[in-house]
Design a protein around this motif. Sequence first.
Motif, PDB file in Angstrom:
ATOM      1  N   HIS A  67       0.837  -1.197   0.000  1.00 22.59           N
ATOM      2  CA  HIS A  67       0.000   0.000   0.000  1.00 22.59           C
ATOM      3  C   HIS A  67       0.875   1.253   0.000  1.00 22.59           C
ATOM      4  N   HIS A  68       0.426   2.275  -0.719  1.00 21.96           N
ATOM      5  CA  HIS A  68       1.194   3.520  -0.797  1.00 21.96           C
ATOM      6  C   HIS A  68       0.259   4.698  -0.555  1.00 21.96           C
ATOM      7  N   ASN A  69       0.774   5.924  -0.723  1.00 17.94           N
ATOM      8  CA  ASN A  69      -0.001   7.113  -0.359  1.00 17.94           C
ATOM      9  C   ASN A  69      -1.252   7.314  -1.192  1.00 17.94           C
ATOM     10  N   ASP A  70      -1.226   6.923  -2.461  1.00 18.94           N
ATOM     11  CA  ASP A  70      -2.443   7.045  -3.268  1.00 18.94           C
ATOM     12  C   ASP A  70      -3.546   6.146  -2.704  1.00 18.94           C
ATOM     13  N   ASP A  71      -3.158   4.946  -2.266  1.00 20.27           N
ATOM     14  CA  ASP A  71      -4.131   4.047  -1.617  1.00 20.27           C
ATOM     15  C   ASP A  71      -4.698   4.706  -0.367  1.00 20.27           C
ATOM     16  N   ASN A  72      -3.839   5.390   0.376  1.00 19.36           N
ATOM     17  CA  ASN A  72      -4.240   6.052   1.616  1.00 19.36           C
ATOM     18  C   ASN A  72      -5.326   7.097   1.337  1.00 19.36           C
ATOM     19  N   ILE A  73      -5.092   7.929   0.312  1.00 23.44           N
ATOM     20  CA  ILE A  73      -6.050   8.979  -0.032  1.00 23.44           C
ATOM     21  C   ILE A  73      -7.360   8.373  -0.537  1.00 23.44           C
ATOM     22  N   GLU A  74      -7.277   7.351  -1.387  1.00 24.46           N
ATOM     23  CA  GLU A  74      -8.479   6.702  -1.915  1.00 24.46           C
ATOM     24  C   GLU A  74      -9.290   6.058  -0.796  1.00 24.46           C
ATOM     25  N   THR A  75      -8.601   5.426   0.149  1.00 28.33           N
ATOM     26  CA  THR A  75      -9.291   4.796   1.279  1.00 28.33           C
ATOM     27  C   THR A  75     -10.000   5.833   2.127  1.00 28.33           C
ATOM     28  N   PHE A  76      -9.345   6.962   2.370  1.00 26.43           N
ATOM     29  CA  PHE A  76      -9.950   8.062   3.131  1.00 26.43           C
ATOM     30  C   PHE A  76     -11.252   8.515   2.455  1.00 26.43           C
ATOM     31  N   LEU A  77     -11.202   8.755   1.152  1.00 23.24           N
ATOM     32  CA  LEU A  77     -12.384   9.229   0.430  1.00 23.24           C
ATOM     33  C   LEU A  77     -13.480   8.170   0.366  1.00 23.24           C
ATOM     34  N   LEU A  78     -13.099   6.898   0.196  1.00 29.35           N
ATOM     35  CA  LEU A  78     -14.083   5.815   0.211  1.00 29.35           C
ATOM     36  C   LEU A  78     -14.791   5.744   1.558  1.00 29.35           C
ATOM     37  N   ASN A  79     -14.026   5.867   2.629  1.00 34.62           N
ATOM     38  CA  ASN A  79     -14.603   5.775   3.974  1.00 34.62           C
ATOM     39  C   ASN A  79     -15.517   6.951   4.277  1.00 34.62           C
ATOM     40  N   MET A  80     -15.252   8.107   3.655  1.00 32.00           N
ATOM     41  CA  MET A  80     -16.163   9.236   3.819  1.00 32.00           C
ATOM     42  C   MET A  80     -17.543   8.906   3.275  1.00 32.00           C
ATOM     43  N   LEU A  81     -17.579   8.065   2.235  1.00 30.80           N
ATOM     44  CA  LEU A  81     -18.855   7.666   1.638  1.00 30.80           C
ATOM     45  C   LEU A  81     -19.562   6.602   2.464  1.00 30.80           C
TER      46      LEU A  81
END
Length: 451
Positions: free
Chosen positions: A132-146
Amino acid sequence: CSSDFFYTFADMKDIFLDCLKSNSLLNHKILLAISGGVDSMVMLHLFLQAKVHIGVAHCNFQLRKEDSFEDEKLVLQEASKYDVPAYVVRFETNDYAKQHGLSIQMAARELRYNWFEQMRMMHNYTFIATAHHNDDNIETFLLNMLRKTGISGLHGIKETSENIVRPLLFADKEQIITYAKQHHIPYREDASNTNDYYRRNYIRHHIIPEFKKLNPNFTKTLLDSIHIISKQELVYKAHIEQTLKSLLLGKEDEYSVEIEKIKHLSPLDIYLFECLHPFGFNGSQVADVIRCLDTKEEKLFTSPSHKLLKTRDTLKIIPLGKTEIMTTILNKPDKLLFASAGLLMETIDNDNDFSFEKSHTVAYFDLDRIIFPLQIRFWKQGDVFYPFGGKGKKKLSDFFSDQKLNSVEKHTTRLLCNANGDILWIIGNRSDNRYRVTPSTRKILMLKSDF
């Protein structure tokens, strides 16, 4: 390692090494989850440069026809080239998803992490490393917001969690691809990564680019915010744990909460969610529990792992294992102790010398009318039996009410059933009149409960 590192691609190896040192990983045996994609292949290369004791684990989900086998081939070739132990498994992912009612993504996730852990334990690895890298981190954050996850879903991907380590969280996708090209690292492209059907891909291709138009430093800004939220979560959790310690009373694996105590907490929905969420209850169920706190009515709520029984003044939390699992008794009417059932079963000749023990822990039946194997289960709506000494059948729910059993007692009372489904005995209470011992009974089946 923090995502605040700014580095040239030539520095990536040194920063990776610093990450391993800061997490004390250099002297451990680590199993690498290698898909064949650029992220995991770069991770393999970096681990080889760091000279850590590693093995490679690859899952072939057989979802992309020949491409799946080409991925597998590449991973095995690279592992062989560097003399690294390699473990490969092929899953029937579509079948597993259908059998378990899961999406393909969730099925693949469940399969791979279960198998990684099996390999880790079987081959004595300390950790499993994922790429996992930083792009995964940002995508996970946005997914969890949903997904309405609350603060726990906004702290981003953690560097370590239990036996999982993620040593590439300091890098982003562009840096990883550039490093792979500079070092001529072979990797495979997964065509499904371009499919916007998957939410993560849609966020990657459409949502994040729009944010970057508004803020060219969006990646760093959001990663900084994630870092702040993760620290705030530590403060939040410390307070919640201290509060719940005095609120959640435990006895073995059962817990209870006094309703009057929790009603005084504000905001009530947050405290009750944090109290019940570890037992599998979701936000909607917590809202339903709150709505019935001021009523005298008893209510039952079920999560995938627990039952919550709301009585007049208490919330009782009981594992499903205590109220759902059936125990099958072997087809052998002999003198046996069934430890899991807590029953002693014995056959006795019906003669004049035999005397009946009058106890709620003992029941007697006409053996010729018993059909093995017997089963033990718990009450469900619609159950009926014929109470010993009574004149007809009765709903168990009505019998329980007559006996003044509360919700906890109703849902933890065990029923002994004939192989045809008839209830023989409410264990520790009343037996069924249809199977009673009569003067014509030749052999008696005696059952004793140690409960």
